[in-house]
Design a protein around this motif. Structure first.
Motif, PDB file in Angstrom:
ATOM      1  N   GLY A  32       4.222  28.410 -33.387  1.00 49.15           N
ATOM      2  CA  GLY A  32       4.017  28.905 -31.666  1.00 49.15           C
ATOM      3  C   GLY A  32       2.620  29.738 -32.037  1.00 49.15           C
ATOM      4  O   GLY A  32       2.380  30.134 -32.797  1.00 49.15           O
ATOM      5  N   THR A  33       2.276  30.436 -30.198  1.00 49.90           N
ATOM      6  CA  THR A  33       1.011  30.847 -30.071  1.00 49.90           C
ATOM      7  C   THR A  33       1.609  32.132 -30.860  1.00 49.90           C
ATOM      8  O   THR A  33       2.959  32.783 -30.753  1.00 49.90           O
ATOM      9  CB  THR A  33       0.872  31.099 -28.828  1.00 49.90           C
ATOM     10  OG1 THR A  33       0.268  29.659 -28.138  1.00 49.90           O
ATOM     11  CG2 THR A  33      -0.751  31.914 -28.830  1.00 49.90           C
ATOM     12  N   VAL A  34       0.624  32.633 -31.630  1.00 44.33           N
ATOM     13  CA  VAL A  34       0.469  34.498 -31.825  1.00 44.33           C
ATOM     14  C   VAL A  34      -0.362  35.774 -31.342  1.00 44.33           C
ATOM     15  O   VAL A  34      -1.225  35.023 -30.462  1.00 44.33           O
ATOM     16  CB  VAL A  34      -0.324  34.785 -33.460  1.00 44.33           C
ATOM     17  CG1 VAL A  34      -0.137  36.018 -33.993  1.00 44.33           C
ATOM     18  CG2 VAL A  34       0.844  33.582 -34.143  1.00 44.33           C
ATOM     19  N   THR A  35       0.421  36.120 -29.864  1.00 45.22           N
ATOM     20  CA  THR A  35      -0.236  36.739 -28.911  1.00 45.22           C
ATOM     21  C   THR A  35      -0.362  38.666 -29.577  1.00 45.22           C
ATOM     22  O   THR A  35       0.830  39.014 -30.236  1.00 45.22           O
ATOM     23  CB  THR A  35       0.337  37.096 -27.936  1.00 45.22           C
ATOM     24  OG1 THR A  35       0.385  34.997 -27.382  1.00 45.22           O
ATOM     25  CG2 THR A  35      -0.705  37.022 -26.764  1.00 45.22           C
ATOM     26  N   ILE A  36      -1.721  38.899 -29.710  1.00 52.11           N
ATOM     27  CA  ILE A  36      -2.007  40.143 -29.770  1.00 52.11           C
ATOM     28  C   ILE A  36      -2.605  40.822 -28.852  1.00 52.11           C
ATOM     29  O   ILE A  36      -3.801  40.573 -27.669  1.00 52.11           O
ATOM     30  CB  ILE A  36      -2.763  39.907 -30.989  1.00 52.11           C
ATOM     31  CG1 ILE A  36      -2.792  39.490 -32.459  1.00 52.11           C
ATOM     32  CG2 ILE A  36      -3.401  41.578 -31.360  1.00 52.11           C
ATOM     33  CD1 ILE A  36      -3.353  38.083 -32.299  1.00 52.11           C
TER      34      ILE A  36
END
Length: 379
Positions: A284-288
């Motif tokens: 899924g989405t990689v959030t930083i």
């Protein structure tokens, strides 16, 4: 000074002697022999035990009450690795009077348990009769753990090197032997494979050098201003250029960010490792998230916190305590298992902290903080 409350019959006291005639004794330093981390056994001029501390009891499984007042060779029936009795070999009371010590060596207790033993001979005058025999005992478990760790490191390195070097050797030998038989496209493909494998070997060597510097405390930092937001952006662009969908990454910067002084190459190494782990092992989405964070070390100061989260299955709770150890792998998708160990070393060398947990989405979440402030020579 008494050792615990155990006393052997016929022994008036269990006083530990000073470390040297002119130096302070344990009592003057406010220490009890039981406070020492290593085993301490002391015999008097007649060879009978007058001090047997708690660590010695733990290491030898001998009660102080059974050891105190007994001859040293009976309280500590040590043998060398060839089965010879150590006290007969060294003969501390009847041997050469010029001796002052026995270097540390591996010896065996009854039952075959290994122990590290060293001895000091205390005399009233040079070449005089032995006044005290001081024996130090250390458990070998810590050393065995270190040896196992080194053996695992060597085995891992050998395994990781074998594959790319075999590939490089095979392709180069084939090209040299049959250069004219291949088309330009085939040659290019083989050379690209060789180049990729050479890069893999180079990365492994760099990891080994980093581990050596971290373990020895010699990791050098070249601090300068770092734009952490721009650094994150560069790494995301690299993943997109390598084929990842740009929509897979979400960057959230909370402004204003404090000025950050750090080693930009080392911070790139940390970001590269954490983002690669999220892309490779997460889903899924990689959030930083990059945001200021109250300092845990200096009241009123502000640190920089970076959090990398994914939407995968996350790290099992029972594995979280091992994530930053050597050779830990989150999956069977390759890697040496050294990256997160190095990441932790780099962050801590900057004076920061790094933690692992579970993201709100259920995936893995890594969060590291870096203290903010210019180097001392600029303040």
């Amino acid at each position: 000074m008494s050792v615990g409350t155990s006393r052997a019959p016929g022994v008036r006291g269990v006083l530990c002697p000073p470390a040297a005639p002119a130096g302070p004794g344990l009592g003057e330093l406010g220490l009890d022999p039981d406070d020492l981390p290593d085993g301490l056994v002391v015999a008097d001029e007649s060879g009978r035990v007058i001090c047997f501390n708690a660590a010695a009891a733990r290491i030898t499984a001998v009660r102080p009450a059974d050891a105190l007042g007994a001859p040293i060779e009976r309280a500590l029936p040590l043998e060398d690795l060839e089965g010879r009795r150590w006290w007969q070999l060294t003969d501390p009371y009847g041997g050469l009077t010029i001796r002052v010590a026995q270097p540390e060596r591996n010896l065996l207790l009854p039952g075959g348990r290994e122990v590290l033993v060293s001895a000091r001979y205390l005399r009233s005058r040079p070449t005089g009769p032995l006044r005290r025999l001081v024996v130090s005992l250390r458990d070998t478990e810590a050393r065995r753990r270190t040896e196992r760790s080194h053996a695992e490191l060597i085995a891992t390195v050998a395994h990781e090197l074998r594959s790319p070097l075999t590939s490089v050797k095979g392709f180069t030998a084939t090209l040299l032997a049959k250069w004219e038989r291949f088309t330009d496209d085939q040659k290019r493909l083989m050379l690209e494979t060789v180049d990729a494998d050479a890069n893999r070997v180079t990365r492994l060597i760099a990891e080994l050098l980093d581990i050596s510097r971290i373990d020895s405390g010699r990791l050098e930092l070249r601090r300068q201003p770092v734009d952490i937001g721009a650094a994150v952006g560069r790494h995301i662009q690299a993943h997109v250029a390598a084929g990842q969908d740009a929509d897979r990454f979400l960057v959230r910067l909370q402004h204003p960010l404090p000025d950050l002084w750090a080693d930009p190459d080392k911070i790139d190494q940390v970001l590269s490792n954490l983002l690669e782990n999220a892309v490779r092992h997460g889903e899924g989405t990689v959030t930083i998230d990059v945001a200021p964070s109250p300092s845990l070390r200096v009241r009123g100061a502000t640190d920089t916190a970076v959090t990398v989260s994914d939407e995968g299955s996350g790290i099992p709770e029972e594995s979280m305590s091992r994530v930053f150890t050597r050779f830990w792998r989150g999956s069977k998708r390759g890697g040496t298992g050294l990256g997160l160990y190095i990441v932790k070393g780099i962050v801590e060398a900057h004076g920061g902290t790094i933690t692992v947990g579970r993201a709100a989405s259920g995936g893995a979440q890594f969060r590291f903080t870096l203290p903010v402030g210019a180097p001392a020579y600029l303040q």
